[in-house]
Scaffold this motif. Structure first.
Motif, PDB file in Angstrom:
ATOM      1  N   GLY A   1       0.791  -1.224   0.000  1.00  0.00           N
ATOM      2  CA  GLY A   1       0.000   0.000   0.000  1.00  0.00           C
ATOM      3  C   GLY A   1       0.823   1.274   0.000  1.00  0.00           C
ATOM      4  O   GLY A   1       0.272   2.371   0.162  1.00  0.00           O
ATOM      5  N   ARG A   2       2.126   1.151  -0.204  1.00  0.00           N
ATOM      6  CA  ARG A   2       3.020   2.318  -0.214  1.00  0.00           C
ATOM      7  C   ARG A   2       3.969   2.231  -1.415  1.00  0.00           C
ATOM      8  O   ARG A   2       3.895   1.315  -2.218  1.00  0.00           O
ATOM      9  N   PHE A   3       4.853   3.226  -1.508  1.00  0.00           N
ATOM     10  CA  PHE A   3       5.905   3.240  -2.539  1.00  0.00           C
ATOM     11  C   PHE A   3       5.333   3.182  -3.961  1.00  0.00           C
ATOM     12  O   PHE A   3       5.885   2.531  -4.844  1.00  0.00           O
ATOM     13  N   TYR A   4       4.233   3.891  -4.178  1.00  0.00           N
ATOM     14  CA  TYR A   4       3.636   3.948  -5.510  1.00  0.00           C
ATOM     15  C   TYR A   4       4.596   4.562  -6.531  1.00  0.00           C
ATOM     16  O   TYR A   4       4.704   4.081  -7.669  1.00  0.00           O
ATOM     17  N   ALA A   5       5.278   5.642  -6.127  1.00  0.00           N
ATOM     18  CA  ALA A   5       6.164   6.335  -7.064  1.00  0.00           C
ATOM     19  C   ALA A   5       7.331   5.443  -7.489  1.00  0.00           C
ATOM     20  O   ALA A   5       7.661   5.351  -8.682  1.00  0.00           O
ATOM     21  N   VAL A   6       7.960   4.769  -6.522  1.00  0.00           N
ATOM     22  CA  VAL A   6       9.087   3.894  -6.837  1.00  0.00           C
ATOM     23  C   VAL A   6       8.646   2.786  -7.795  1.00  0.00           C
ATOM     24  O   VAL A   6       9.334   2.480  -8.784  1.00  0.00           O
ATOM     25  N   CYS A   7       7.489   2.209  -7.509  1.00  0.00           N
ATOM     26  CA  CYS A   7       6.992   1.132  -8.372  1.00  0.00           C
ATOM     27  C   CYS A   7       6.681   1.650  -9.774  1.00  0.00           C
ATOM     28  O   CYS A   7       6.963   0.972 -10.773  1.00  0.00           O
ATOM     29  N   ALA A   8       6.116   2.845  -9.857  1.00  0.00           N
ATOM     30  CA  ALA A   8       5.811   3.423 -11.171  1.00  0.00           C
ATOM     31  C   ALA A   8       7.100   3.679 -11.952  1.00  0.00           C
ATOM     32  O   ALA A   8       7.157   3.453 -13.171  1.00  0.00           O
ATOM     33  N   TYR A   9       8.132   4.156 -11.263  1.00  0.00           N
ATOM     34  CA  TYR A   9       9.423   4.409 -11.915  1.00  0.00           C
ATOM     35  C   TYR A   9      10.013   3.104 -12.437  1.00  0.00           C
ATOM     36  O   TYR A   9      10.515   3.033 -13.561  1.00  0.00           O
ATOM     37  N   ILE A  10       9.944   2.034 -11.626  1.00  0.00           N
ATOM     38  CA  ILE A  10      10.509   0.742 -12.016  1.00  0.00           C
ATOM     39  C   ILE A  10       9.768   0.187 -13.230  1.00  0.00           C
ATOM     40  O   ILE A  10      10.383  -0.330 -14.182  1.00  0.00           O
ATOM     41  N   ARG A  11       8.435   0.297 -13.227  1.00  0.00           N
ATOM     42  CA  ARG A  11       7.643  -0.207 -14.344  1.00  0.00           C
ATOM     43  C   ARG A  11       7.980   0.539 -15.636  1.00  0.00           C
ATOM     44  O   ARG A  11       8.075  -0.064 -16.716  1.00  0.00           O
ATOM     45  N   MET A  12       8.182   1.852 -15.532  1.00  0.00           N
ATOM     46  CA  MET A  12       8.498   2.648 -16.717  1.00  0.00           C
ATOM     47  C   MET A  12       9.897   2.321 -17.233  1.00  0.00           C
ATOM     48  O   MET A  12      10.128   2.223 -18.450  1.00  0.00           O
TER      49      MET A  12
END
Length: 409
Positions: free
Chosen positions: A70-81
């Motif tokens: 439920g946290r670290f949305y930004a980090v996950c979005a960066y990794i996916r990109m």
């Protein structure tokens, strides 16, 4: 044939998605081979052009998590990109001349390995979209903010969606000695013109009188869109009308709704509850993720658009309403101050419910105002924000990067 790959994090429904889809349609219509690479694409929650084969879409890395506990949305979005960018560079075999990416700039340095020209479209600095929090969150965001600024500056061309966003860009990325170009979003008027609108009886669950006044709000169900203001304005409007006049007024709140996004689900429920508290249950229709034909039909049938977000980066819906010859009542800040001419194509208001209600009252009481503003809005949209103007400017940018000498017409 020159090839352009569009790299987008989540190809759903929204202003950012509409922008890149329109850019792809523009380039395809001018002889470019275009394709999308994205980390998520739901055929049930996307624009028709990406579903019917008009624009090819490749999905990579959707198995990667969107968050961690439920946290670290930004980090996950960066990794996916970054993962999607790695696919383009090392595994896709696409060999594009240009990669057009947006929203997340962390992938830009990796794209340089492929030797492509890179356009980055900054809808708004990501760090400013993050909600403020604790000191620990500030510590978490610090390296991400530094990374965003550094990687944004690595693009060969940086575009923004309004003069307002250009100013925010300069104030936010102070280390960058670069002036972004403004490329206003547009709308594909061909789709609008060739769509036969549905009757309101197929859209609204409640019966709508023939001489009724329909107000329309279109926005994603997010708290930053300030949608409660539309409900509060309706509540204030009720005080200004007779019971007979009030019986002919209705508000439709239509917006992007994704069950995977917790805020969409929560805020939708909050708005329904708020309408109930205000006694507006019978006067408001809530719609989740209207289809293209439903959205166009609503714009055609409505009498006025209510646009509540403060400091909106640009706002595509106001120009869609203007093309449909509808007055726009919007917050007097951000992108709408560049699209809506106060007193001419609509009203720019403070964020007070009374101010919005007063503008709504003028539209109810005076049909001539609605007609004149609607005509002026359509003329302004065709002159300043047409698909042709958008396409010509984009082609000039692409040609300059590729050193193409073809004339833009």
């Amino acid at each position: 044939m020159r090839k352009v790959v569009f790299l987008h994090p989540d190809l759903g429904i929204g202003g950012a998605e509409r922008l890149v889809v329109d850019a792809a349609l523009s380039l395809k219509g001018n002889g470019y081979d275009v394709q999308f690479v994205t980390s998520h694409h739901d055929p049930q929650h996307c624009f028709m052009d990406t579903r019917d084969g008009t624009l090819p879409v490749t999905v990579v890395g959707d198995w990667l998590p969107r968050n961690l506990f439920g946290r670290f949305y930004a980090v996950c979005a960066y990794i996916r990109m970054i993962y999607a960018a790695a696919y383009i560079v090392f595994f896709s075999g696409l060999t594009p001349d240009i990669v057009f990416c947006d929203q997340i700039s962390a992938c830009v340095p990796l794209l340089h390995i492929g030797g492509y020209k890179i356009i980055f479209y900054c809808h708004f600095p990501d760090q400013l979209l993050s909600q403020p929090g604790t000191a620990l969150k500030s510590l978490y965001r610090a390296p991400l903010n530094w990374l965003e600024e550094t990687t944004t500056g690595k693009a060969h061309k940086i575009l923004v969606n309004s003069k307002f966003t250009a100013g925010v860009f300069r104030d936010t990325f102070k280390r960058l000695q670069v002036e972004p170009d403004v490329l206003y979003p547009t709308m594909n008027t061909d789709v609008f013109d060739n769509t036969r609108p549905l009757p309101l009886s197929q859209i609204l669950t409640s019966e709508f009188p023939d001489n009724g006044i329909l107000f329309l709000s279109i926005n994603r169900y997010e708290r930053k869109k300030n949608l409660k203001l539309a409900l509060d304005a309706m509540n204030e409007l009720k005080k200004c009308l007779s019971s007979n006049e009030w019986s002919h007024v209705h508000l439709v709140m239509a917006g992007g709704y994704d069950t995977r996004v917790k805020e969409n689900v929560e805020h939708y429920d909050e708005l329904v509850s708020h309408a109930n508290i205000l006694g507006l249950t019978e006067k408001v229709t809530f719609m989740k993720s209207p289809s293209d034909i439903e959205k166009i039909s609503l714009l055609i049938h409505c009498h006025c658009l209510i646009y509540t977000p403060p400091n909106e980066h640009f706002g595509i819906v106001p120009i869609e309403a203007m093309y449909a010859s509808k007055p726009v009542i919007a917050a007097n800040s951000g992108g709408p101050t560049e699209t809506v001419v106060n007193g001419v194509t609509g009203f720019l208001c403070s964020l007070k419910p009374e101010d919005f209600a007063n503008a709504m009252l003028k539209c109810i009481k005076n049909e001539d105002i609605r007609t004149k503003m609607g005509k002026a809005g359509q003329d302004r949209m065709k002159t300043q924000f047409s698909f042709v103007a958008f396409s010509n400017q984009l082609l000039e940018i692409v040609h300059s990067l590729l050193d193409v000498k073809d004339k833009v017409v």
